[in-house]
Design a protein around this motif. Structure first.
Motif, PDB file in Angstrom:
ATOM      1  N   GLN A   1      -6.763  -2.571   4.213  1.00  0.00           N
ATOM      2  CA  GLN A   1      -8.025  -2.614   4.816  1.00  0.00           C
ATOM      3  C   GLN A   1      -8.457  -1.002   4.661  1.00  0.00           C
ATOM      4  O   GLN A   1      -7.729   0.030   4.429  1.00  0.00           O
TER       5      GLN A   1
ATOM      6  N   GLU B   1     -14.666   4.026   4.670  1.00  0.00           N
ATOM      7  CA  GLU B   1     -14.988   2.927   3.973  1.00  0.00           C
ATOM      8  C   GLU B   1     -15.915   3.016   2.679  1.00  0.00           C
ATOM      9  O   GLU B   1     -15.692   1.994   1.962  1.00  0.00           O
TER      10      GLU B   1
ATOM     11  N   ASP C   1      -7.310  -1.619  -4.492  1.00  0.00           N
ATOM     12  CA  ASP C   1      -6.692  -1.279  -3.330  1.00  0.00           C
ATOM     13  C   ASP C   1      -5.572  -0.439  -3.767  1.00  0.00           C
ATOM     14  O   ASP C   1      -5.252   0.477  -2.908  1.00  0.00           O
TER      15      ASP C   1
ATOM     16  N   ARG D   1     -13.542   2.177  -0.416  1.00  0.00           N
ATOM     17  CA  ARG D   1     -13.386   0.541  -0.854  1.00  0.00           C
ATOM     18  C   ARG D   1     -14.824  -0.153  -1.273  1.00  0.00           C
ATOM     19  O   ARG D   1     -14.756  -0.999  -2.256  1.00  0.00           O
TER      20      ARG D   1
ATOM     21  N   ASN E   1      -2.193  -2.604   6.934  1.00  0.00           N
ATOM     22  CA  ASN E   1      -2.278  -3.122   8.342  1.00  0.00           C
ATOM     23  C   ASN E   1      -0.872  -3.703   8.558  1.00  0.00           C
ATOM     24  O   ASN E   1      -0.107  -4.098   7.922  1.00  0.00           O
TER      25      ASN E   1
END
Length: 341
Positions: free
Chosen positions: A41, A47, A56, A50, A35
């Motif tokens: 994120q 979603e 990550d 993650r 971001n």
């Protein structure tokens, strides 16, 4: 079902049968983005990746283009390129991406990715067997399902893909079609394992097209181990062959399951032992393979190199491209056509 295709494809003697589709330009998004504050994120809609727990840094390299995402989803179609192993973006005859597809990538997405009309994805899109407006279609430009990752990291990636794909299922969903080349083929086979193990999806047909799918035998991935089955149509002077796996043991629940592997078995890189898988039946694998058709699993041996199977439009010589396409892309379409209701 009626396909409009002229003639039938045999294993080794045919020409182009299915027409090219229309090229489409899409945005390929990172499932985990950076971001504006420089923090990772989860990207909206991705979603589950993650949540499955891979790092990550690993997830940041997974990039997926949601080509069509209608509200009504009678079918889910997901196709994956192979592993990106160099500075090039990896071209694919399955997804239709070019070798420089990732030239415009930033920390969030890769805009203006063009999918070649000759690809499996765009041919199928044009054929309309899974109609637009009722089909969720995504292409995985980079699955980052690295052959050298440890087994735990790979399992977390598979779990992420499985969670994401199952989130697309709707009450009206009746079929899921997965296709991938090389490491993408192994990923799609493992994803099919996860989906078929879920009894809540028993009413859904699962189809998988694998193009020289590569699983790591030293980890027992997809049940592969150090027993090589030689390619019966390998070119003279080559050692093409595939690592054996007892697929009956890998897929104990086979109702509404349809798998097809086109396999060449060329070693992906010299002296690495990285090569495709081959199923077998019986107490032990044969020294030399044969074409297989068990109803739920089909396997066809071809003479082509690994990259030629993954992209028959760019790697074979011009004089052999039509035959390579017929043995790979169009062979999978013929198989799928025969099985769709």
């Amino acid at each position: 079902m009626e396909s409009g295709a002229e003639g039938a494809l045999g294993a080794q003697a045919q020409r182009l049968t299915y027409p090219s589709g229309v090229a489409r330009t899409v945005v390929s998004r990172r499932v985990v983005l950076l971001n504006g504050s420089g923090a990772f994120q989860a990207a909206a809609g991705f979603e589950p990746f993650r949540a499955a727990g891979a790092s990550d840094l690993v997830l940041h390299n997974i990039r997926i283009a949601e080509v069509d995402a209608p509200g009504v989803r009678e079918a889910l179609v997901v196709m994956s390129a192979g592993q990106k192993i160099s500075s090039s973006g990896h071209s694919s005859g399955v997804t239709g991406q070019s070798s420089n597809w990732d030239a415009s990538c930033d920390s969030v997405s890769c805009p203006n990715v063009t999918l070649d009309g000759r690809s499996l994805a765009m041919k199928l899109d044009t054929l309309g067997w899974f109609p637009r407006g009722r089909t969720y279609l995504s292409v995985v430009n980079d699955n980052n399902f690295d052959h050298l990752f440890d087994s735990d990291t790979k399992q977390r990636i598979v779990n992420g893909f499985s969670g994401w794909l199952q989130a697309q299922v709707r009450p009206e969903t009746r079929s899921i079609y997965l296709a991938g080349s090389s490491r993408g083929g192994c990923l799609m086979m493992r994803l099919a394992q996860a989906l078929r193990a879920n009894t809540a999806l028993d009413g859904i047909d699962i189809y998988v097209s694998s193009f020289d799918g590569v699983c790591r035998n030293s980890q027992g991935e997809l049940g592969t181990y150090d027993s090589k089955i030689d390619n019966p149509v390998r070119p003279w002077g080559t050692f093409y062959g595939a690592w054996a796996t007892d697929l009956n043991a890998q897929f104990p629940r086979r109702n509404r399951l349809h798998l097809f592997q086109v396999v060449g078995g060329q070693e992906v890189a010299p002296a690495t032992g990285i090569r495709a898988f081959s199923g077998y039946a019986g107490a032990s694998p044969p020294s030399t393979g044969t074409n297989l058709d068990w109803g739920w699993y089909k396997q066809t041996w071809v003479k082509w190199k690994h990259k030629e199977i993954g992209n028959p439009y760019t790697d074979p010589s011009a004089s052999e491209q039509a035959q390579a396409v017929a043995d790979t892309i169009d062979a999978h379409l013929t198989w799928l056509d025969a099985r769709l209701p």
